[in-house]
Motif scaffolding. Sequence first.
Motif, PDB file in Angstrom:
ATOM      1  N   MET A   1      53.354  62.894  35.218  1.00 27.75           N
ATOM      2  CA  MET A   1      54.258  63.906  34.684  1.00 27.75           C
ATOM      3  C   MET A   1      55.733  63.245  35.222  1.00 27.75           C
ATOM      4  SD  MET A   1      53.089  67.532  36.516  1.00 27.75           S
ATOM      5  CE  MET A   1      54.133  68.375  36.086  1.00 27.75           C
ATOM      6  N   ASN A   2      57.003  63.576  34.526  1.00 29.20           N
ATOM      7  CA  ASN A   2      58.252  63.239  34.839  1.00 29.20           C
ATOM      8  C   ASN A   2      58.882  64.386  35.743  1.00 29.20           C
ATOM      9  OD1 ASN A   2      58.054  60.981  33.362  1.00 29.20           O
ATOM     10  ND2 ASN A   2      59.441  61.610  31.539  1.00 29.20           N
ATOM     11  N   ILE A   3      59.014  64.125  37.240  1.00 23.85           N
ATOM     12  CA  ILE A   3      59.348  65.226  37.898  1.00 23.85           C
ATOM     13  C   ILE A   3      60.975  64.724  38.418  1.00 23.85           C
ATOM     14  CG2 ILE A   3      58.989  66.426  40.002  1.00 23.85           C
ATOM     15  CD1 ILE A   3      56.033  65.286  39.757  1.00 23.85           C
ATOM     16  N   LEU A   4      61.705  65.905  38.418  1.00 21.80           N
ATOM     17  CA  LEU A   4      63.139  65.688  38.792  1.00 21.80           C
ATOM     18  C   LEU A   4      63.080  66.393  40.041  1.00 21.80           C
ATOM     19  CD1 LEU A   4      66.118  64.899  38.098  1.00 21.80           C
ATOM     20  CD2 LEU A   4      66.359  67.313  37.324  1.00 21.80           C
ATOM     21  N   ILE A   5      63.622  65.762  41.416  1.00 19.59           N
ATOM     22  CA  ILE A   5      63.587  66.277  42.553  1.00 19.59           C
ATOM     23  C   ILE A   5      65.172  66.300  43.047  1.00 19.59           C
ATOM     24  CG2 ILE A   5      62.875  66.218  44.995  1.00 19.59           C
ATOM     25  CD1 ILE A   5      60.430  64.751  44.146  1.00 19.59           C
ATOM     26  N   THR A   6      65.578  67.509  43.243  1.00 21.02           N
ATOM     27  CA  THR A   6      66.981  67.566  43.726  1.00 21.02           C
ATOM     28  C   THR A   6      66.991  67.367  45.240  1.00 21.02           C
ATOM     29  OG1 THR A   6      67.062  69.844  44.325  1.00 21.02           O
ATOM     30  CG2 THR A   6      67.602  69.304  42.070  1.00 21.02           C
ATOM     31  N   GLY A   7      68.029  66.805  45.826  1.00 25.20           N
ATOM     32  CA  GLY A   7      68.055  66.353  47.313  1.00 25.20           C
ATOM     33  C   GLY A   7      66.826  65.471  47.749  1.00 25.20           C
ATOM     34  N   VAL A   8      66.596  64.622  46.779  1.00 23.32           N
ATOM     35  CA  VAL A   8      65.562  63.706  46.935  1.00 23.32           C
ATOM     36  C   VAL A   8      65.689  62.686  48.033  1.00 23.32           C
ATOM     37  CG1 VAL A   8      66.532  61.857  45.627  1.00 23.32           C
ATOM     38  CG2 VAL A   8      64.194  62.079  45.280  1.00 23.32           C
ATOM     39  N   HIS A   9      66.919  62.580  48.651  1.00 23.26           N
ATOM     40  CA  HIS A   9      66.997  61.496  49.549  1.00 23.26           C
ATOM     41  C   HIS A   9      66.806  62.295  51.230  1.00 23.26           C
ATOM     42  CE1 HIS A   9      67.800  58.361  46.959  1.00 23.26           C
ATOM     43  NE2 HIS A   9      68.612  59.023  46.421  1.00 23.26           N
ATOM     44  N   GLY A  10      66.648  63.680  50.879  1.00 26.84           N
ATOM     45  CA  GLY A  10      66.580  64.217  52.343  1.00 26.84           C
ATOM     46  C   GLY A  10      65.012  64.158  52.899  1.00 26.84           C
ATOM     47  N   PHE A  11      64.973  64.989  53.883  1.00 27.39           N
ATOM     48  CA  PHE A  11      63.544  64.816  54.695  1.00 27.39           C
ATOM     49  C   PHE A  11      62.503  64.897  54.061  1.00 27.39           C
ATOM     50  CE2 PHE A  11      61.435  67.802  57.396  1.00 27.39           C
ATOM     51  CZ  PHE A  11      60.018  66.703  57.823  1.00 27.39           C
ATOM     52  N   VAL A  12      62.595  66.421  53.039  1.00 36.06           N
ATOM     53  CA  VAL A  12      61.314  66.561  52.434  1.00 36.06           C
ATOM     54  C   VAL A  12      61.099  65.701  51.089  1.00 36.06           C
ATOM     55  CG1 VAL A  12      60.420  68.793  51.100  1.00 36.06           C
ATOM     56  CG2 VAL A  12      61.408  69.145  53.373  1.00 36.06           C
ATOM     57  N   GLY A  13      62.453  65.616  50.588  1.00 36.35           N
ATOM     58  CA  GLY A  13      62.293  64.726  49.220  1.00 36.35           C
ATOM     59  C   GLY A  13      61.742  63.514  49.564  1.00 36.35           C
ATOM     60  N   SER A  14      62.105  62.759  50.730  1.00 41.05           N
ATOM     61  CA  SER A  14      61.455  61.553  50.854  1.00 41.05           C
ATOM     62  C   SER A  14      60.044  61.332  51.025  1.00 41.05           C
ATOM     63  CB  SER A  14      62.132  60.934  52.230  1.00 41.05           C
ATOM     64  OG  SER A  14      63.684  60.745  51.845  1.00 41.05           O
ATOM     65  N   ASN A  15      59.481  62.412  51.624  1.00 33.33           N
ATOM     66  CA  ASN A  15      57.902  62.656  51.865  1.00 33.33           C
ATOM     67  C   ASN A  15      57.312  63.004  50.600  1.00 33.33           C
ATOM     68  OD1 ASN A  15      56.975  62.633  55.007  1.00 33.33           O
ATOM     69  ND2 ASN A  15      59.137  63.261  55.024  1.00 33.33           N
ATOM     70  N   LEU A  16      57.983  63.692  49.761  1.00 35.75           N
ATOM     71  CA  LEU A  16      57.492  64.262  48.570  1.00 35.75           C
ATOM     72  C   LEU A  16      57.464  63.099  47.542  1.00 35.75           C
ATOM     73  CD1 LEU A  16      58.727  67.720  47.604  1.00 35.75           C
ATOM     74  CD2 LEU A  16      56.507  67.207  47.845  1.00 35.75           C
ATOM     75  N   VAL A  17      58.295  62.183  47.689  1.00 33.90           N
ATOM     76  CA  VAL A  17      58.397  60.871  46.910  1.00 33.90           C
ATOM     77  C   VAL A  17      57.214  59.875  47.089  1.00 33.90           C
ATOM     78  CG1 VAL A  17      59.736  58.814  46.271  1.00 33.90           C
ATOM     79  CG2 VAL A  17      60.840  60.804  46.300  1.00 33.90           C
ATOM     80  N   LYS A  18      56.918  59.799  48.324  1.00 36.05           N
ATOM     81  CA  LYS A  18      55.855  59.050  48.930  1.00 36.05           C
ATOM     82  C   LYS A  18      54.704  59.422  48.441  1.00 36.05           C
ATOM     83  CE  LYS A  18      58.105  57.390  53.025  1.00 36.05           C
ATOM     84  NZ  LYS A  18      58.082  57.127  54.648  1.00 36.05           N
ATOM     85  N   TYR A  19      54.531  61.032  48.603  1.00 38.10           N
ATOM     86  CA  TYR A  19      53.127  61.630  48.067  1.00 38.10           C
ATOM     87  C   TYR A  19      53.048  61.474  46.502  1.00 38.10           C
ATOM     88  CZ  TYR A  19      49.374  64.842  48.671  1.00 38.10           C
ATOM     89  OH  TYR A  19      48.170  65.555  48.663  1.00 38.10           O
ATOM     90  N   LEU A  20      54.135  61.661  45.688  1.00 36.52           N
ATOM     91  CA  LEU A  20      53.986  61.962  44.063  1.00 36.52           C
ATOM     92  C   LEU A  20      54.117  60.973  43.321  1.00 36.52           C
ATOM     93  CD1 LEU A  20      55.857  65.557  44.016  1.00 36.52           C
ATOM     94  CD2 LEU A  20      53.187  65.150  43.983  1.00 36.52           C
ATOM     95  N   ALA A  21      54.888  60.002  44.100  1.00 32.12           N
ATOM     96  CA  ALA A  21      55.167  58.491  43.069  1.00 32.12           C
ATOM     97  C   ALA A  21      54.050  57.907  42.538  1.00 32.12           C
ATOM     98  CB  ALA A  21      56.332  57.840  43.756  1.00 32.12           C
ATOM     99  N   PRO A  22      52.981  57.740  43.129  1.00 30.87           N
ATOM    100  CA  PRO A  22      51.755  56.936  42.924  1.00 30.87           C
ATOM    101  C   PRO A  22      51.308  57.457  41.389  1.00 30.87           C
ATOM    102  CG  PRO A  22      51.605  57.060  45.170  1.00 30.87           C
ATOM    103  CD  PRO A  22      52.710  58.207  44.663  1.00 30.87           C
ATOM    104  N   ASN A  23      51.597  58.773  41.035  1.00 30.39           N
ATOM    105  CA  ASN A  23      50.872  59.139  39.886  1.00 30.39           C
ATOM    106  C   ASN A  23      51.977  59.972  39.193  1.00 30.39           C
ATOM    107  OD1 ASN A  23      47.953  58.827  40.595  1.00 30.39           O
ATOM    108  ND2 ASN A  23      48.108  60.362  42.202  1.00 30.39           N
ATOM    109  N   ASN A  24      53.195  59.959  39.316  1.00 34.64           N
ATOM    110  CA  ASN A  24      54.053  60.465  38.509  1.00 34.64           C
ATOM    111  C   ASN A  24      55.307  59.518  38.303  1.00 34.64           C
ATOM    112  OD1 ASN A  24      52.917  63.525  38.241  1.00 34.64           O
ATOM    113  ND2 ASN A  24      52.883  62.765  40.185  1.00 34.64           N
ATOM    114  N   THR A  25      56.360  59.926  37.535  1.00 36.30           N
ATOM    115  CA  THR A  25      57.579  59.192  37.462  1.00 36.30           C
ATOM    116  C   THR A  25      58.521  60.202  38.155  1.00 36.30           C
ATOM    117  OG1 THR A  25      57.115  58.109  35.452  1.00 36.30           O
ATOM    118  CG2 THR A  25      59.308  58.079  36.004  1.00 36.30           C
TER     119      THR A  25
END
Length: 249
Positions: A1-25
């Motif tokens: 999926m193409n996923i847009l995350i607002t506040g991507v550089h914050g605490f939750v955003g940074s953890n979500l990137v690590k979790y979701l990035a292997p299978n998504n853009t």
Amino acid sequence: MNILITGVHGFVGSNLVKYLAPNNTIYGLDIVAPEKAGVAKTFGWDDLDNGSIPEIDAVIHLAGKAHDTRNKSAADVYFKVNTGLTQRIFDWFIAQPKASKFIFFSTVKSAADRVEGDFLTEECVPTPVGPYGESKIKAENYIIEKFAPAALSRPFHSFDDTDSIVPGKQVYIMRPCMIHGPGNKGNLNLLYGVVKKGIPWPLGAFENRRSFTSVGNLCYVIDGLLTKSVPSGIYHMGDDEALSTNELI
């Protein structure tokens, strides 16, 4: 999926990137745009209006003004950020033909300032106290008004896909309690500082209970909302067991 995350550089955003990035853009939307592993590109808020953001399948809206426990923030700042940015990104999401899932990170503080009984369930009448919770419930109500307006006539504002007036889209309002995990900068870090310095804890005789959410569990839930067929709605989130401050220390 193409996923847009607002506040991507914050605490939750940074953890979500690590979790979701292997299978998504992953694309970011933030007020800062440093390069970040796992993020294809971070856009600014003005890019919502110029058509530069690629087609998106899902939006995770994290950006917001965090609860200021020292009460130094002006009330209007909470409404400008927590309510205003939510209105802006949700309107953009509704207008995107391919975007099918919207996840808004609200807060349990939008429902209540304190818990009566063992748990605060979704079947509660929202009674926020202070501009943080009030700005978040106003953002929630804006989303519900646009997506499932009939729900606003119910005491709990509960809704699901059968209430939707926007076909082809699903909307989730998440109300997590205090989130702990790598990179947390909130009150738990202040408590950690006390423990690390060996300062005696003066309230050990009291046995309070408080719910927490690990960021690992949170990432697992968000991945499930993105990949599985979960009904739209309001969801409270916490780990299975509440902890006392003594246990936490």
